[in-house]
Write a protein that holds these residues in place. Structure first.
Motif, short mmCIF file in Angstrom:
data_model
loop_
_atom_site.label_atom_id
_atom_site.label_comp_id
_atom_site.label_asym_id
_atom_site.label_seq_id
_atom_site.Cartn_x
_atom_site.Cartn_y
_atom_site.Cartn_z
N TRP A 161 -31.80 -4.33 -4.56
CA TRP A 161 -31.19 -5.13 -3.56
C TRP A 161 -29.63 -5.68 -4.01
CZ3 TRP A 161 -36.19 -8.31 -4.73
CH2 TRP A 161 -36.19 -9.37 -5.05
N ASP A 162 -29.29 -5.33 -4.79
CA ASP A 162 -27.77 -5.64 -5.22
C ASP A 162 -26.98 -5.45 -3.70
OD1 ASP A 162 -26.22 -6.98 -7.68
OD2 ASP A 162 -25.16 -5.64 -6.30
N VAL A 163 -25.59 -6.60 -3.74
CA VAL A 163 -25.33 -5.87 -2.38
C VAL A 163 -24.55 -4.46 -2.67
CG1 VAL A 163 -23.08 -7.09 -3.22
CG2 VAL A 163 -23.28 -7.49 -0.49
N HIS A 164 -24.16 -4.07 -4.09
CA HIS A 164 -23.37 -2.92 -4.32
C HIS A 164 -24.05 -2.57 -4.80
CE1 HIS A 164 -20.58 -6.59 -5.60
NE2 HIS A 164 -19.88 -5.90 -4.99
N HIS A 165 -24.03 -0.94 -4.16
CA HIS A 165 -24.63 0.64 -4.65
C HIS A 165 -25.41 0.30 -6.68
CE1 HIS A 165 -25.61 5.32 -4.94
NE2 HIS A 165 -27.05 4.51 -4.64
N GLY A 166 -26.69 0.83 -7.10
CA GLY A 166 -26.09 0.40 -8.53
C GLY A 166 -25.93 2.49 -8.64
N ASN A 167 -25.35 2.42 -8.51
CA ASN A 167 -24.62 4.05 -8.58
C ASN A 167 -25.45 4.83 -10.32
OD1 ASN A 167 -22.27 1.92 -9.50
ND2 ASN A 167 -21.93 3.75 -10.46
N GLY A 168 -25.13 3.86 -10.87
CA GLY A 168 -25.53 4.07 -12.81
C GLY A 168 -26.62 4.98 -12.82
N THR A 169 -27.99 3.84 -11.94
CA THR A 169 -29.16 4.36 -12.08
C THR A 169 -30.00 4.97 -10.68
OG1 THR A 169 -29.91 1.46 -11.90
CG2 THR A 169 -31.71 2.45 -11.31
N HIS A 170 -28.84 5.54 -10.03
CA HIS A 170 -28.91 7.06 -9.13
C HIS A 170 -29.25 7.84 -10.24
CE1 HIS A 170 -27.77 8.43 -4.88
NE2 HIS A 170 -27.06 8.66 -5.96
N TYR A 171 -27.56 7.65 -10.83
CA TYR A 171 -27.29 9.19 -10.86
C TYR A 171 -28.56 9.59 -12.37
CZ TYR A 171 -23.05 9.71 -7.85
OH TYR A 171 -22.74 10.20 -6.97
N SER A 245 -33.78 -4.62 -9.96
CA SER A 245 -31.88 -4.68 -9.99
C SER A 245 -31.72 -6.01 -9.18
CB SER A 245 -31.76 -3.76 -10.23
OG SER A 245 -31.19 -2.76 -10.67
N ALA A 246 -32.30 -6.92 -9.70
CA ALA A 246 -32.44 -8.18 -9.08
C ALA A 246 -30.89 -8.78 -8.65
CB ALA A 246 -33.31 -9.03 -9.77
N GLY A 247 -29.99 -8.07 -8.34
CA GLY A 247 -28.41 -8.61 -8.40
C GLY A 247 -28.51 -10.10 -6.60
N PHE A 248 -27.95 -11.46 -6.92
CA PHE A 248 -28.25 -12.06 -5.93
C PHE A 248 -26.28 -12.21 -4.92
CE2 PHE A 248 -31.85 -12.81 -8.03
CZ PHE A 248 -32.66 -12.64 -7.87
N ASP A 249 -26.18 -11.11 -5.01
CA ASP A 249 -24.14 -11.04 -4.44
C ASP A 249 -24.65 -10.95 -2.91
OD1 ASP A 249 -24.77 -8.39 -5.89
OD2 ASP A 249 -23.30 -8.14 -6.37
N SER A 250 -25.56 -10.52 -2.18
CA SER A 250 -26.12 -10.66 -1.23
C SER A 250 -26.46 -12.18 -0.62
CB SER A 250 -26.86 -9.46 -0.24
OG SER A 250 -27.74 -9.51 -1.14
N HIS A 251 -26.29 -12.86 -1.32
CA HIS A 251 -27.27 -14.02 -0.95
C HIS A 251 -25.35 -14.84 0.47
CE1 HIS A 251 -27.21 -18.70 -0.79
NE2 HIS A 251 -28.39 -18.34 -1.13
#
Ligand SMILES: [Zn+2]
Length: 341
Positions: A161-171, A245-251
């Motif tokens: 849910w991080d505001v950025h796409h988790g490209n590394g995990t995705h690939y 993947s707990a990102g909080f930059d969508s705060h």
């Protein structure tokens, strides 16, 4: 029901010094510690993680990538424009990946405990052969691979849910179905990947789920994405382990994200994820810290999530916005060939 929560943390991760002006700075972990220590949430236990081994890292990363990171051990440098290193950064990166693995081990041994790996550097942008976007090793991908390869999990659900796409995990798992990666993120935005039509390939076709969102999305929009996309897919997938993947930059206070999620909203999202884990995975849930650059927004949101893990749920009452609703409908259309969404 009250649960124990294990917080994986080591002060060496404060020594990953990115410089005064960098948003991904040691103060982030100081602020989180302050908030948690003041709140004294019952059932919380702090635990020092072990560093990951090279073999564990190489389940996700190439030997060349690990060599490239190792070359910076004990010295300062720069991996890309956004990713500076200090003398202790490589050691911190091994500890961050190890903390994610230990978080999985905690919930594996005792599903009545939850875990939160409070780590830096973050990981979800690191690809097989490339460090990028503040990330050296992909902590959550290394932990998911550990769960599958050594603990025998068959269906690991990673929620980012991080505001950025988790490209590394995705690939990392794009062609594998043992790990399903659900990403919701601002799009178009850094790093440029994560369209709804990117759904995985070969054996993993349908097992990568992307819900790209416009800027300005708040609690009601994220709730709607979780209710109408994540929950039905999780019900069909039946994960035996859930990682976040707990990102909080969508705060709403975040200086980089441009979203409007509140601290209580993150508590609400964590509650929805906890319910998925309870329903399918015997409660096995571990969170791994990613981004989040407002010290207030980050530390309060982490606190809310820890309260949820310890047994106090939060509910989101907000409805989705018109823009959010439309974006989520578009994502669901792309996913309908695989899932009943
Ligand atoms: Zn981020």
């Amino acid at each position: 029901m009250p649960k124990n929560v294990v917080l994986l943390y080591d002060k060496l991760m404060l020594s990953h010094d990115t410089g005064q002006l960098h948003p991904e700075r040691p103060d982030r972990l100081y602020a989180i510690q302050d908030a948690l220590r003041c709140a004294e949430v019952p059932g919380v236990r702090w635990q020092a993680p072990k560093p990951a081994t090279r073999k564990q890292i190489e389940r996700i990363h190439t030997c060349d990538h690990v060599d490239q990171i190792e070359a910076f051990r004990g010295r300062a440098g720069r991996l890309d424009a956004d990713t500076p290193l200090s003398e202790d950064s490589v050691a911190a990166a091994y500890l961050a990946a190890g903390a994610a693995i230990d978080a999985v081990d905690v919930v594996h041994k005792n599903p009545s405990e939850s875990a939160f790996a409070l780590v830096r550097p973050p990981g979800h942008h690191a690809e097989r052969d490339q460090a990028m976007g503040f990330c050296l090793f992909n902590n959550i991908a290394v932990a998911a691979a550990h769960a599958v390869d050594t603990l025998g999990y068959k269906r690991v659900l990673v929620i980012d849910w991080d505001v950025h796409h988790g490209n590394g995990t995705h690939y990392s798992f794009y062609d594998r179905r043992e790990v399903m990666v659900f990403n919701t993120h601002r799009y178009p935005f850094y790093p440029g990947t994560g369209q709804a039509k990117e759904t995985g390939i070969s054996n993993g076709a349908g097992y990568t789920v992307n819900v790209p969102l416009p800027p300005g999305m708040g609690d009601g929009d994220y709730k709607h994405a979780f209710e109408t996309v994540l929950e039905p897919i999780a019900d069909a997938y039946e994960p035996d382990l859930v990682l976040v993947s707990a990102g909080f930059d969508s705060h709403r206070l975040d200086p980089l994200g441009g979203m409007e999620v509140t601290s209580e909203g993150f508590g609400g999202l964590c509650t929805m994820v906890q319910r998925i884990a309870d329903k399918h995975a015997d409660g096995r849930l571990a969170l791994i810290l990613e981004g989040g650059y407002s010290l207030e927004g980050l530390s309060q949101s982490v606190l809310k999530c820890v309260e949820v893990l310890a047994g106090t749920p939060y509910e989101i009452d907000d409805e989705p916005s018109e823009n959010g609703y439309a974006a989520i409908v578009r994502a669901r259309r792309q996913l309908r060939m695989y899932w009943n969404v």
